[in-house]
Design an enzyme around this catalytic site. Structure first.
Site, PDB file in Angstrom:
ATOM      1  N   ARG A  76       0.837  -1.210   0.000  1.00  0.00           N
ATOM      2  CA  ARG A  76       0.000   0.000   0.000  1.00  0.00           C
ATOM      3  C   ARG A  76       0.865   1.249   0.000  1.00  0.00           C
ATOM      4  NH1 ARG A  76      -4.282   0.012   4.569  1.00  0.00           N
ATOM      5  NH2 ARG A  76      -4.922   1.879   3.441  1.00  0.00           N
ATOM      6  N   VAL A 109      -5.477   7.438   5.288  1.00  0.00           N
ATOM      7  CA  VAL A 109      -4.189   7.352   5.978  1.00  0.00           C
ATOM      8  C   VAL A 109      -3.054   7.691   5.017  1.00  0.00           C
ATOM      9  CG1 VAL A 109      -5.061   5.623   7.603  1.00  0.00           C
ATOM     10  CG2 VAL A 109      -4.006   4.853   5.470  1.00  0.00           C
ATOM     11  N   HIS A 125      -7.887   8.138  11.377  1.00  0.00           N
ATOM     12  CA  HIS A 125      -7.379   6.762  11.402  1.00  0.00           C
ATOM     13  C   HIS A 125      -5.860   6.669  11.318  1.00  0.00           C
ATOM     14  CE1 HIS A 125     -11.600   5.335   9.917  1.00  0.00           C
ATOM     15  NE2 HIS A 125     -11.578   5.641  11.189  1.00  0.00           N
ATOM     16  N   CYS A 133       6.027   2.318  18.122  1.00  0.00           N
ATOM     17  CA  CYS A 133       6.664   1.253  18.887  1.00  0.00           C
ATOM     18  C   CYS A 133       5.800   0.996  20.130  1.00  0.00           C
ATOM     19  CB  CYS A 133       8.085   1.657  19.311  1.00  0.00           C
ATOM     20  SG  CYS A 133       8.805   0.436  20.433  1.00  0.00           S
ATOM     21  N   CYS A 156      14.921   0.202  19.744  1.00  0.00           N
ATOM     22  CA  CYS A 156      14.972  -0.552  21.005  1.00  0.00           C
ATOM     23  C   CYS A 156      14.907  -2.062  20.746  1.00  0.00           C
ATOM     24  CB  CYS A 156      13.849  -0.119  21.946  1.00  0.00           C
ATOM     25  SG  CYS A 156      12.221  -0.776  21.514  1.00  0.00           S
ATOM     26  N   GLY A 193     -16.636  10.413  -0.911  1.00  0.00           N
ATOM     27  CA  GLY A 193     -15.926   9.154  -1.134  1.00  0.00           C
ATOM     28  C   GLY A 193     -15.814   8.237   0.068  1.00  0.00           C
ATOM     29  N   SER A 195     -17.953   5.028   2.127  1.00  0.00           N
ATOM     30  CA  SER A 195     -19.108   4.131   2.122  1.00  0.00           C
ATOM     31  C   SER A 195     -19.903   4.299   3.412  1.00  0.00           C
ATOM     32  CB  SER A 195     -18.640   2.677   1.975  1.00  0.00           C
ATOM     33  OG  SER A 195     -17.746   2.363   3.014  1.00  0.00           O
ATOM     34  N   GLU A 221     -21.676   6.352  -6.118  1.00  0.00           N
ATOM     35  CA  GLU A 221     -22.669   5.343  -5.720  1.00  0.00           C
ATOM     36  C   GLU A 221     -23.454   5.851  -4.517  1.00  0.00           C
ATOM     37  OE1 GLU A 221     -22.867   2.473  -7.316  1.00  0.00           O
ATOM     38  OE2 GLU A 221     -21.048   2.787  -8.516  1.00  0.00           O
TER      39      GLU A 221
HETATM   40  P1  NAD Z   1     -14.550   2.398   1.354  1.00  0.00           P
HETATM   41  O1  NAD Z   1     -13.554   1.663   0.527  1.00  0.00           O
HETATM   42  O2  NAD Z   1     -15.421   1.630   2.267  1.00  0.00           O
HETATM   43  O3  NAD Z   1     -15.557   3.176   0.361  1.00  0.00           O
HETATM   44  C1  NAD Z   1     -15.101   3.975  -0.690  1.00  0.00           C
HETATM   45  C2  NAD Z   1     -16.238   4.849  -1.181  1.00  0.00           C
HETATM   46  O4  NAD Z   1     -15.701   5.703  -2.182  1.00  0.00           O
HETATM   47  C3  NAD Z   1     -17.401   4.083  -1.816  1.00  0.00           C
HETATM   48  O5  NAD Z   1     -18.628   4.597  -1.315  1.00  0.00           O
HETATM   49  C4  NAD Z   1     -17.262   4.388  -3.299  1.00  0.00           C
HETATM   50  O6  NAD Z   1     -18.512   4.435  -3.986  1.00  0.00           O
HETATM   51  C5  NAD Z   1     -16.609   5.752  -3.258  1.00  0.00           C
HETATM   52  N1  NAD Z   1     -15.830   6.085  -4.452  1.00  0.00           N
HETATM   53  C6  NAD Z   1     -15.184   5.255  -5.313  1.00  0.00           C
HETATM   54  N2  NAD Z   1     -14.558   5.955  -6.273  1.00  0.00           N
HETATM   55  C7  NAD Z   1     -14.804   7.263  -6.013  1.00  0.00           C
HETATM   56  C8  NAD Z   1     -14.418   8.471  -6.636  1.00  0.00           C
HETATM   57  N3  NAD Z   1     -13.645   8.471  -7.737  1.00  0.00           N
HETATM   58  N4  NAD Z   1     -14.848   9.654  -6.096  1.00  0.00           N
HETATM   59  C9  NAD Z   1     -15.634   9.656  -4.974  1.00  0.00           C
HETATM   60  N5  NAD Z   1     -16.034   8.530  -4.345  1.00  0.00           N
HETATM   61  C10 NAD Z   1     -15.612   7.352  -4.863  1.00  0.00           C
HETATM   62  O7  NAD Z   1     -13.781   3.549   2.084  1.00  0.00           O
HETATM   63  P2  NAD Z   1     -14.033   4.295   3.477  1.00  0.00           P
HETATM   64  O8  NAD Z   1     -15.480   4.615   3.615  1.00  0.00           O
HETATM   65  O9  NAD Z   1     -13.034   5.393   3.537  1.00  0.00           O
HETATM   66  O10 NAD Z   1     -13.716   3.243   4.638  1.00  0.00           O
HETATM   67  C11 NAD Z   1     -12.655   2.360   4.573  1.00  0.00           C
HETATM   68  C12 NAD Z   1     -11.537   2.520   5.606  1.00  0.00           C
HETATM   69  O11 NAD Z   1     -10.382   2.192   4.871  1.00  0.00           O
HETATM   70  C13 NAD Z   1     -11.253   3.860   6.181  1.00  0.00           C
HETATM   71  O12 NAD Z   1     -11.136   3.687   7.529  1.00  0.00           O
HETATM   72  C14 NAD Z   1      -9.877   4.283   5.637  1.00  0.00           C
HETATM   73  O13 NAD Z   1      -8.996   4.599   6.701  1.00  0.00           O
HETATM   74  C15 NAD Z   1      -9.299   3.065   5.010  1.00  0.00           C
HETATM   75  N6  NAD Z   1      -8.705   3.257   3.655  1.00  0.00           N
HETATM   76  C16 NAD Z   1      -7.926   4.348   3.407  1.00  0.00           C
HETATM   77  C17 NAD Z   1      -7.377   4.521   2.151  1.00  0.00           C
HETATM   78  C18 NAD Z   1      -6.529   5.737   1.893  1.00  0.00           C
HETATM   79  O14 NAD Z   1      -5.956   6.288   2.820  1.00  0.00           O
HETATM   80  N7  NAD Z   1      -6.453   6.182   0.644  1.00  0.00           N
HETATM   81  C19 NAD Z   1      -7.611   3.589   1.143  1.00  0.00           C
HETATM   82  C20 NAD Z   1      -8.406   2.474   1.440  1.00  0.00           C
HETATM   83  C21 NAD Z   1      -8.968   2.338   2.711  1.00  0.00           C
END
Ligand code: NAD
Length: 251
Positions: A76, A109, A125, A133, A156, A193, A195, A221
């Site tokens: 990642r 993150v 998050h 650590c 450490c 963006g 869910s 969505e």
């Molecule tokens: P999620 O993966 O559950 O949902 C992603 C959402 O983004 C969906 O509703 C989807 O329809 C929408 N989406 C997809 N493409 C899009 C676009 N181009 N523009 C706008 N919206 C779009 O993500 P979440 O709700 O953030 O929850 C997942 C957890 O995962 C969080 O706690 C987060 O910390 C972590 N996460 C972070 C990253 C990152 O830092 N980039 C990546 C993946 C997951």
């Protein structure tokens, strides 16, 4: 009514609400970074070697197999290191310059909001570029990509972990308190963006709504939040947010 005229009209209505507001909260999730090529958890590319993120981002998974968890984080980190902030991140920086009091609350993150130039960011998050650590209780920046040692160790000698809030762990008290204050005070919350399945972040729009603040959602969505939303802007963050901020700038 559907189609381009309809979305243009909705963007104008959303822009009116943002222009009239003094206090705005923005809540972002993985979708805001999807247009930078960073996979979301629940969309395509969210799986890694057939493991679900929910089975890797947990304290139990780390206890069981730190090597595996760190290999996933190393993958990642490499994806994020090659990503640039997109037009959606940049539009949110511009919005911060326009609105008198804007707080950006992110579940991400990846650090891309900060890289774009957003100033007032609450990271709920944690951050993938920090390691913690558990033995010493210290946190340090680590931007090495790829990692030279998997799993990495502290000076450490103890194993370090990503400074990230995993499933089943609590969001740091100061971060959630600041996010709740911003959500309660907001006249408008812009949700981009997410869910809205991960708590407590998913409850923040409720705080705004309960105090009669308006919820604007940008997402291609429908989500768990869509019923609560006053205005749904169906589309990608990198496309909708620049149009929205351009409309806010127009008197
Ligand atoms: P999620 O993966 O559950 O949902 C992603 C959402 O983004 C969906 O509703 C989807 O329809 C929408 N989406 C997809 N493409 C899009 C676009 N181009 N523009 C706008 N919206 C779009 O993500 P979440 O709700 O953030 O929850 C997942 C957890 O995962 C969080 O706690 C987060 O910390 C972590 N996460 C972070 C990253 C990152 O830092 N980039 C990546 C993946 C997951």
């Amino acid at each position: 009514m559907t189609g381009p005229d309809h979305i243009a009209e909705r963007i104008e209505t959303a822009a009116d609400a943002l222009r009239a507001a003094t206090r705005v909260a923005v809540l972002t999730g993985a979708g805001v970074s999807a247009d930078s090529g960073v996979p979301t958890f629940r969309g395509p590319g969210g799986l890694w070697h057939n493991f679900r993120p929910e089975d890797l981002a947990t304290p139990e998974a780390f206890e069981r197999d730190p090597q595996l968890v760190w290999e996933w984080y190393d993958w990642r980190r490499q994806k994020i290191a090659s990503a640039e902030p997109n037009a959606g991140h940049i539009a949110l920086v511009e919005l911060e310059e326009i609105v008198p009091d804007l707080t950006l609350i992110t579940q991400n993150v990846d650090g891309l909001h900060e890289a774009a130039g957003s100033k007032h960011v609450i990271e709920l998050h944690g951050c993938i570029w920090r390691v913690r650590c558990p033995a010493e209780g210290t946190v340090a920046e680590n931007r090495q990509v790829p990692l030279s040692e998997i799993p990495p160790h502290c000076r450490c000698g103890s194993l370090v972990r990503p400074d990230i809030v995993w499933f089943g762990e609590s969001v740091p008290g100061d971060a959630i308190a600041a996010a709740c204050c911003a959500a309660e005070a907001a006249e408008v919350m812009l949700v981009v963006g997410t869910s809205a399945l991960v708590y407590p972040a998913a409850a923040l729009p409720l705080l705004t709504s309960q105090r009669d603040g308006a919820i604007i959602e940008v997402n291609p969505e429908p989500t768990m939040l869509s019923e609560l939303t006053h205005l749904g802007l169906r589309g990608k963050g990198a496309e909708v947010l620049p149009q929205l901020v351009a409309a806010v700038r127009r008197e």
